[in-house]
Design a protein around this motif. Structure first.
Motif, PDB file in Angstrom:
ATOM      1  N   MET A   1       0.727  -1.093  -0.209  1.00 19.26           N
ATOM      2  CA  MET A   1       0.257  -0.142  -0.564  1.00 19.26           C
ATOM      3  C   MET A   1       0.812   0.933   0.360  1.00 19.26           C
ATOM      4  O   MET A   1       1.565   1.557   0.699  1.00 19.26           O
ATOM      5  N   ASN A   2       0.512   1.788  -1.269  1.00 26.08           N
ATOM      6  CA  ASN A   2       1.270   3.508  -0.915  1.00 26.08           C
ATOM      7  C   ASN A   2       0.870   4.287   0.120  1.00 26.08           C
ATOM      8  O   ASN A   2      -0.049   4.285   0.885  1.00 26.08           O
ATOM      9  N   LEU A   3       2.103   4.825   1.268  1.00 26.94           N
ATOM     10  CA  LEU A   3       1.878   5.546   1.736  1.00 26.94           C
ATOM     11  C   LEU A   3       0.928   6.420   1.715  1.00 26.94           C
ATOM     12  O   LEU A   3       0.059   7.133   3.014  1.00 26.94           O
ATOM     13  N   ARG A   4       0.718   7.232   0.688  1.00 19.29           N
ATOM     14  CA  ARG A   4       0.088   8.497   0.884  1.00 19.29           C
ATOM     15  C   ARG A   4      -1.364   7.742   0.496  1.00 19.29           C
ATOM     16  O   ARG A   4      -2.563   9.200   0.903  1.00 19.29           O
ATOM     17  N   LYS A   5      -1.973   7.008  -0.352  1.00 20.74           N
ATOM     18  CA  LYS A   5      -3.198   6.068   0.068  1.00 20.74           C
ATOM     19  C   LYS A   5      -3.863   5.714   1.369  1.00 20.74           C
ATOM     20  O   LYS A   5      -4.860   5.354   1.930  1.00 20.74           O
ATOM     21  N   ALA A   6      -2.007   5.216   2.391  1.00 20.90           N
ATOM     22  CA  ALA A   6      -3.405   4.204   3.569  1.00 20.90           C
ATOM     23  C   ALA A   6      -3.196   5.228   4.433  1.00 20.90           C
ATOM     24  O   ALA A   6      -3.630   6.061   4.921  1.00 20.90           O
ATOM     25  N   THR A   7      -5.140   4.552   4.833  1.00 18.43           N
ATOM     26  CA  THR A   7      -5.524   4.727   5.681  1.00 18.43           C
ATOM     27  C   THR A   7      -4.918   3.976   7.344  1.00 18.43           C
ATOM     28  O   THR A   7      -4.986   3.416   6.896  1.00 18.43           O
ATOM     29  N   LEU A   8      -5.746   4.852   7.626  1.00 16.57           N
ATOM     30  CA  LEU A   8      -5.748   4.389   9.572  1.00 16.57           C
ATOM     31  C   LEU A   8      -6.699   2.568   9.667  1.00 16.57           C
ATOM     32  O   LEU A   8      -5.313   1.671  10.089  1.00 16.57           O
ATOM     33  N   THR A   9      -7.297   2.148   8.727  1.00 13.11           N
ATOM     34  CA  THR A   9      -7.306   1.239   8.930  1.00 13.11           C
ATOM     35  C   THR A   9      -6.216   0.266   8.188  1.00 13.11           C
ATOM     36  O   THR A   9      -6.269  -1.325   8.324  1.00 13.11           O
ATOM     37  N   ASP A  10      -5.825   0.675   7.558  1.00 11.56           N
ATOM     38  CA  ASP A  10      -4.973   0.356   6.581  1.00 11.56           C
ATOM     39  C   ASP A  10      -3.761  -0.423   7.268  1.00 11.56           C
ATOM     40  O   ASP A  10      -2.979  -1.244   7.565  1.00 11.56           O
ATOM     41  N   TYR A  11      -3.356   0.375   7.977  1.00  7.84           N
ATOM     42  CA  TYR A  11      -2.384   0.425   9.515  1.00  7.84           C
ATOM     43  C   TYR A  11      -3.038  -0.620  10.705  1.00  7.84           C
ATOM     44  O   TYR A  11      -2.199  -0.292  11.375  1.00  7.84           O
ATOM     45  N   GLY A  12      -4.109  -1.132  10.662  1.00  6.22           N
ATOM     46  CA  GLY A  12      -4.552  -2.089  11.899  1.00  6.22           C
ATOM     47  C   GLY A  12      -5.566  -1.174  12.954  1.00  6.22           C
ATOM     48  O   GLY A  12      -5.475  -1.421  13.998  1.00  6.22           O
ATOM     49  N   VAL A  13      -6.148   0.512  12.413  1.00  7.77           N
ATOM     50  CA  VAL A  13      -6.782   0.724  13.278  1.00  7.77           C
ATOM     51  C   VAL A  13      -8.069   0.030  13.286  1.00  7.77           C
ATOM     52  O   VAL A  13      -8.160   0.428  12.278  1.00  7.77           O
ATOM     53  N   PRO A  14      -8.115  -0.029  14.316  1.00  7.35           N
ATOM     54  CA  PRO A  14     -10.562  -0.799  13.812  1.00  7.35           C
ATOM     55  C   PRO A  14     -10.839   0.311  13.780  1.00  7.35           C
ATOM     56  O   PRO A  14     -10.889   1.665  14.416  1.00  7.35           O
ATOM     57  N   PRO A  15     -11.924   0.661  12.659  1.00  6.70           N
ATOM     58  CA  PRO A  15     -12.716   1.813  12.464  1.00  6.70           C
ATOM     59  C   PRO A  15     -13.664   2.214  13.951  1.00  6.70           C
ATOM     60  O   PRO A  15     -14.050   3.275  13.952  1.00  6.70           O
ATOM     61  N   ASP A  16     -13.989   1.404  14.831  1.00  2.00           N
ATOM     62  CA  ASP A  16     -14.599   1.542  15.716  1.00  2.00           C
ATOM     63  C   ASP A  16     -13.554   2.656  17.005  1.00  2.00           C
ATOM     64  O   ASP A  16     -14.164   3.222  16.656  1.00  2.00           O
ATOM     65  N   ASP A  17     -12.349   2.833  17.086  1.00  2.00           N
ATOM     66  CA  ASP A  17     -11.444   2.845  17.621  1.00  2.00           C
ATOM     67  C   ASP A  17     -11.357   4.598  16.792  1.00  2.00           C
ATOM     68  O   ASP A  17     -10.139   5.170  17.580  1.00  2.00           O
ATOM     69  N   ILE A  18     -11.061   5.019  15.807  1.00  2.00           N
ATOM     70  CA  ILE A  18     -10.466   6.036  15.467  1.00  2.00           C
ATOM     71  C   ILE A  18     -11.101   7.145  16.149  1.00  2.00           C
ATOM     72  O   ILE A  18     -10.493   8.033  16.387  1.00  2.00           O
ATOM     73  N   PRO A  19     -12.527   7.482  16.278  1.00  2.11           N
ATOM     74  CA  PRO A  19     -13.328   8.146  16.829  1.00  2.11           C
ATOM     75  C   PRO A  19     -12.507   9.155  18.760  1.00  2.11           C
ATOM     76  O   PRO A  19     -12.272   9.785  18.749  1.00  2.11           O
ATOM     77  N   ALA A  20     -12.285   7.402  19.075  1.00  2.14           N
ATOM     78  CA  ALA A  20     -11.549   7.582  20.316  1.00  2.14           C
ATOM     79  C   ALA A  20     -10.307   7.991  19.930  1.00  2.14           C
ATOM     80  O   ALA A  20      -9.637   8.340  21.179  1.00  2.14           O
ATOM     81  N   LEU A  21      -9.704   7.683  19.120  1.00  5.30           N
ATOM     82  CA  LEU A  21      -8.198   8.044  18.909  1.00  5.30           C
ATOM     83  C   LEU A  21      -8.210   9.682  19.343  1.00  5.30           C
ATOM     84  O   LEU A  21      -7.428  10.107  19.220  1.00  5.30           O
ATOM     85  N   GLN A  22      -9.021  10.226  18.325  1.00  3.94           N
ATOM     86  CA  GLN A  22      -8.896  11.562  17.845  1.00  3.94           C
ATOM     87  C   GLN A  22      -9.450  12.176  18.267  1.00  3.94           C
ATOM     88  O   GLN A  22      -8.953  12.881  19.186  1.00  3.94           O
ATOM     89  N   SER A  23     -10.338  11.854  19.374  1.00  2.00           N
ATOM     90  CA  SER A  23     -10.858  12.418  20.933  1.00  2.00           C
ATOM     91  C   SER A  23      -9.005  11.882  21.722  1.00  2.00           C
ATOM     92  O   SER A  23      -9.366  13.154  22.702  1.00  2.00           O
TER      93      SER A  23
END
Length: 98
Positions: free
Chosen positions: A1-23
């Motif tokens: 996966m290209n670094l430019r296009k990789a999302t947090l979920t591509d790095y193994g962060v569950p979608p449900d944890d993204i709001p908690a991480l941002q908070s």
């Protein structure tokens, strides 16, 4: 996966944890800030201070570009930012901080 296009979920962060991480980033204590800086240095060499400031102070690339030298493009900047956020997430989960 290209670094430019990789999302947090591509790095193994569950979608449900993204709001908690941002908070979590909005309420960092000194120890968390130190850990984030260390992760920034490791995964975004050369732009570690810009990545750190962007995450801690919620500053975007275009705003930062007005008053700082930005040695990478906007796409690269956000790619490194997501990589740094994901690596910090894994460290925080490992140490029980998140």
């Amino acid at each position: 996966m290209n670094l430019r296009k990789a999302t947090l979920t591509d790095y193994g962060v569950p979608p449900d944890d993204i709001p908690a991480l941002q908070s979590h980033f909005r309420h960092l204590d000194e120890n968390d800030k130190y850990n984030l800086l260390q992760v920034s240095i490791k995964y975004a060499p050369g732009i570690e201070t810009q990545i750190y400031d962007s995450i801690v102070n919620c500053i975007g690339y275009r705003t930062m570009e007005r008053f700082r030298d930005m040695p990478v493009s906007e796409n690269d900047f956000y790619g490194y930012k997501r990589k740094t956020m994901a690596e910090y997430y894994h460290l925080a989960k490992l140490t029980g901080r998140l």
